[in-house]
Design a protein around this motif. Structure first.
Motif, PDB file in Angstrom:
ATOM      1  N   ASN B 246       0.859  -1.186   0.000  1.00 56.69           N
ATOM      2  CA  ASN B 246       0.000   0.000   0.000  1.00 56.69           C
ATOM      3  C   ASN B 246       0.899   1.241   0.000  1.00 56.69           C
ATOM      4  N   PRO B 247       0.707   2.157  -0.961  1.00 55.20           N
ATOM      5  CA  PRO B 247       1.707   3.224  -1.117  1.00 55.20           C
ATOM      6  C   PRO B 247       1.794   4.176   0.075  1.00 55.20           C
ATOM      7  N   ILE B 248       0.691   4.436   0.732  1.00 57.18           N
ATOM      8  CA  ILE B 248       0.732   5.392   1.846  1.00 57.18           C
ATOM      9  C   ILE B 248       1.439   4.784   3.055  1.00 57.18           C
ATOM     10  N   ARG B 249       1.065   3.555   3.375  1.00 55.18           N
ATOM     11  CA  ARG B 249       1.720   2.874   4.497  1.00 55.18           C
ATOM     12  C   ARG B 249       3.209   2.679   4.193  1.00 55.18           C
ATOM     13  N   PHE B 250       3.478   2.284   2.964  1.00 60.46           N
ATOM     14  CA  PHE B 250       4.870   2.060   2.562  1.00 60.46           C
ATOM     15  C   PHE B 250       5.711   3.327   2.756  1.00 60.46           C
ATOM     16  N   THR B 251       5.156   4.447   2.337  1.00 59.92           N
ATOM     17  CA  THR B 251       5.883   5.723   2.446  1.00 59.92           C
ATOM     18  C   THR B 251       6.199   6.029   3.904  1.00 59.92           C
ATOM     19  N   GLU B 252       5.223   5.827   4.784  1.00 61.06           N
ATOM     20  CA  GLU B 252       5.452   6.045   6.220  1.00 61.06           C
ATOM     21  C   GLU B 252       6.600   5.186   6.729  1.00 61.06           C
ATOM     22  N   LYS B 253       6.579   3.926   6.304  1.00 58.22           N
ATOM     23  CA  LYS B 253       7.589   2.990   6.807  1.00 58.22           C
ATOM     24  C   LYS B 253       8.979   3.308   6.255  1.00 58.22           C
ATOM     25  N   VAL B 254       9.018   3.774   5.015  1.00 53.51           N
ATOM     26  CA  VAL B 254      10.317   4.153   4.447  1.00 53.51           C
ATOM     27  C   VAL B 254      10.844   5.377   5.201  1.00 53.51           C
ATOM     28  N   ASN B 255       9.961   6.337   5.461  1.00 50.94           N
ATOM     29  CA  ASN B 255      10.404   7.517   6.219  1.00 50.94           C
ATOM     30  C   ASN B 255      10.833   7.142   7.630  1.00 50.94           C
ATOM     31  N   ALA B 256      10.140   6.168   8.209  1.00 52.58           N
ATOM     32  CA  ALA B 256      10.510   5.742   9.567  1.00 52.58           C
ATOM     33  C   ALA B 256      11.915   5.138   9.572  1.00 52.58           C
ATOM     34  N   ILE B 257      12.193   4.284   8.601  1.00 52.75           N
ATOM     35  CA  ILE B 257      13.539   3.683   8.590  1.00 52.75           C
ATOM     36  C   ILE B 257      14.584   4.749   8.252  1.00 52.75           C
ATOM     37  N   CYS B 258      14.201   5.747   7.471  1.00 51.17           N
ATOM     38  CA  CYS B 258      15.147   6.841   7.181  1.00 51.17           C
ATOM     39  C   CYS B 258      15.478   7.607   8.464  1.00 51.17           C
ATOM     40  N   ASP B 259      14.474   7.832   9.315  1.00 53.89           N
ATOM     41  CA  ASP B 259      14.741   8.487  10.606  1.00 53.89           C
ATOM     42  C   ASP B 259      15.785   7.687  11.384  1.00 53.89           C
ATOM     43  N   GLU B 260      15.600   6.383  11.395  1.00 57.77           N
ATOM     44  CA  GLU B 260      16.537   5.515  12.113  1.00 57.77           C
ATOM     45  C   GLU B 260      17.932   5.590  11.490  1.00 57.77           C
ATOM     46  N   LEU B 261      17.961   5.539  10.153  1.00 60.21           N
ATOM     47  CA  LEU B 261      19.265   5.562   9.473  1.00 60.21           C
ATOM     48  C   LEU B 261      20.005   6.861   9.748  1.00 60.21           C
ATOM     49  N   GLU B 262      19.267   7.959   9.838  1.00 56.63           N
ATOM     50  CA  GLU B 262      19.918   9.240  10.135  1.00 56.63           C
ATOM     51  C   GLU B 262      20.613   9.199  11.491  1.00 56.63           C
ATOM     52  N   LEU B 263      19.946   8.568  12.465  1.00 55.38           N
ATOM     53  CA  LEU B 263      20.573   8.426  13.784  1.00 55.38           C
ATOM     54  C   LEU B 263      21.818   7.553  13.711  1.00 55.38           C
ATOM     55  N   LEU B 264      21.690   6.450  12.966  1.00 55.08           N
ATOM     56  CA  LEU B 264      22.841   5.548  12.821  1.00 55.08           C
ATOM     57  C   LEU B 264      24.028   6.284  12.200  1.00 55.08           C
TER      58      LEU B 264
END
Lengths: 424, 424
Positions: B246-264
């Protein structure tokens, strides 16, 4: 025989390569063509043209150039000869029928490229095609992926390359696009020659090309007779020479041999035996000197009665309507004529299988051999549905896939012999 | 885990084939993905999606169908998701990443067909792709010869097939043609759904797809860090899932992992070691579960920092301008956005090599591995000029040609190891 060494030097040909090529060609021609029995007398003209294909014909083209004509080389029956002639130019088909300099070719093209494409690269890299070297412009076209993408590389090797886009369907949009492309081609030629194409020019161009097509059609129809008055090899040769010779002289000579064939038919004299198994070839084009499969087929005692091929009926059938009295009307007629070409790059392409059925019936074929050049995706993919549809009508089909090498001669012969045994 | 047996039966899947496929997939996923160290926590969502790709996600699609939405399956990033969403439909990418039922496939397609095409035929013939079976319409497109011609056969196997024509160039005529095709696609969807697409619908469709592209772009950019915060395999997986979820849910999840990656990245924590050799992959798309080459590359200790691929940046970069306030303006923006896709079927295609250079610089790649699917003429032909141009800029290139079989694993590993040794 005249000495063309200076001319070949002027054209930048590589002497050693070119001599090697001519030797090979001469030998192949002797063993494949001159060994045939009962050849019509009219073939002597075409034998002569072949023997002078790199000599006298090139000299003629250079004389035309000196008189101001431009020579336009191409690789595809989609490049409209009517327009080239109308512009006061001469159309020639370029060499693409034999392996040459393959080691050099595989440095710039994938190994899994069809032989026809590899061949014209080889002729260019090996500097052995006088038609390429004499051309003032070379026209490539976006037909298959192989040609479309390889032209990106090829155009860096030739000074004056022109790429023609083509549609992939036969929709009204496709027709609109093709017309635009042909109009751009007119503009390009006018720019080269510095003069505009008139209604009269275009009518004359159409008349010349229609006359050639009519003569070739006449030749095709005569092959319906049993015994066939001309071998498939000789008929293919005439179709191949259609791309090299002066169109007016060629048309006369084709009509002359047709007169002779009509007499032979009346006397039930054949180039091949009566009741010989009759084969229709369908598929990829066979450019000079690609005579491998036809010579295998006819060496079994079968006769080839037609070529459903660009070098054959697919390329030459359908006349261009010359009735319009203005440029736009004539251009429309040209576009309509070319859009009837049922090349496998189009989707859908039901017309092609219909035409194969029609030819099969018209020439009383006992079976169809589908000739696919290895890695030619459009024809090889289409061969599956062609086979399916023909077999539904109880027409026997042999699907073959090969290249220009001699390595599979034994295997091909075995398969062709078995097929001829079945259909006879 | 829920039992989806009834759903799969309803969809007409072949149980034995499908179970065999799921077993293989599960094992491959375990050994390739779950064995990786230092995976970001956010990958657990994508692991879950993969584990439910044939289960929960299909159930969701069926629920959408029950609520009146149509499911549109396709094989190419040229099929505009903005329009599909605007029509109140859902877009899904169809299975084309593994060999299946190849013996059946080779009865209808030439052996020398690229694995991707053979694969979707195999999934159809073997009845193992729930996305194909759940689709209300399947859209094929005239990109390469292989797809264009194979769709003539494929469309006989699926009930609701729609073929989209595409240009082969980027001329004004090509743009005109693409716009017509997209307009016809709008009409087709409107006919299916019985309702017209409004300006608001289209703006919403564009917004959803742009948000997805932005999130994927954000993910791409984070991979420029050293150490790379995410493995190439995991990043590819996210790009692959973009076609299913689902594109909307997918986008949220990609942004969530990006938040994590930024911290890493702030903590200089990597999924791969710092100073690991950095590889950019360029070429043919890698559909699920085609993880063969990336897993070979990363098993050498190298990290893949970008995919110049349809399943990767080629497919997802470039937003659609949403500023127009009428349908025609928005359609123009969609056409302009899609015409920027630098697929190798276009000629010329200079944009692609420029983009590879740009990505190579942006993500600090040490070398480029060009991935060509065997018999994919457009990409394999283009790889010669890509290599030449990149090497002019001192970018090391390894050109590979492979298929979906495991037979050349040893040979590929040897070549990749040698390349990684050179660039590190």
């Amino acid at each position: 025989m005249a000495d063309y060494t200076q001319m070949w030097t002027d054209l930048g040909l590589n002497h050693d390569n070119h001599n090697a090529l001519l030797d090979n060609l001469g030998q192949a021609y002797q063993s494949i063509f001159m060994s045939q029995e009962n050849r019509p007398e009219g073939m002597s003209y075409f034998d002569f043209v072949m023997s002078e294909a790199h000599g006298l014909r090139i000299q003629e083209l250079r004389e035309e150039q000196e008189a101001g004509r431009k020579i336009i080389g191409s690789f595809c029956v989609f490049v409209p000869e009517e327009i080239i002639l109308a512009a006061g130019c001469t159309a020639v088909g370029l060499c693409a029928g034999a392996d040459f300099a393959q080691e050099e070719v595989e440095k710039v093209l994938p190994r899994n490229t069809c032989s026809l494409i590899k061949s014209f690269f080889g002729f260019k890299l090996g500097k052995v095609c006088p038609y390429m070297e004499v051309s003032d412009m070379i026209v490539g076209e976006n037909t298959c992926d192989g040609k479309k993408k390889s032209f990106e590389v090829f155009k860096e090797m030739v000074p004056n390359f022109y790429q023609m886009d083509l549609p992939q369907t036969k929709t009204p949009m496709a027709r609109h696009m093709l017309k635009q492309e042909f109009k751009s081609f007119v503009e390009k030629l006018e720019e080269m020659t510095g003069k505009s194409i008139s209604v009269e020019d275009l009518k004359q161009g159409i008349a010349t090309v229609n006359a050639k097509r009519k003569a070739l059609r006449r030749l095709s129809m005569l092959r319906a007779a049993d015994p066939a008055p001309i071998s498939g090899l000789d008929a293919l040769l005439i179709n191949q020479i259609a791309f090299l010779d002066n169109p007016i002289r060629f048309t006369e000579k084709v009509n002359a041999i047709c007169d002779e064939l009509e007499l032979l038919i009346k006397e039930t004299k054949g180039a091949k035996k009566a009741k010989a198994p009759r084969v229709l070839i369908s598929g990829c084009p066979m450019a000079i000197p690609n005579w491998k499969l036809p010579s295998i087929i006819e060496s079994t005692g079968a006769v080839i009665v037609g070529e459903e091929s660009c070098i054959g009926e697919r390329g030459q059938r359908n006349l261009t309507d010359d009735s319009a009295d203005n440029l736009d009307g004539l251009m429309n007629a040209i576009v309509d004529r070319y859009l009837k070409i049922d090349c496998a790059v189009f989707t859908p392409n039901q017309e092609r299988v219909n035409h194969i059925k029609e030819m099969s019936q018209q020439y009383n074929a006992d079976g169809v051999i589908h000739y696919g050049l290895q890695f030619c995706q459009p024809y090889i993919m289409e061969s599956f549905s062609v086979e399916k549809e023909l077999e539904k009508q109880n027409i026997s089909v042999l699907r073959l896939e090969t290249d220009y090498s001699q390595e599979d001669m034994g295997q091909l012969s075995t398969r062709v012999e078995a097929f001829v045994e079945i259909i006879k």
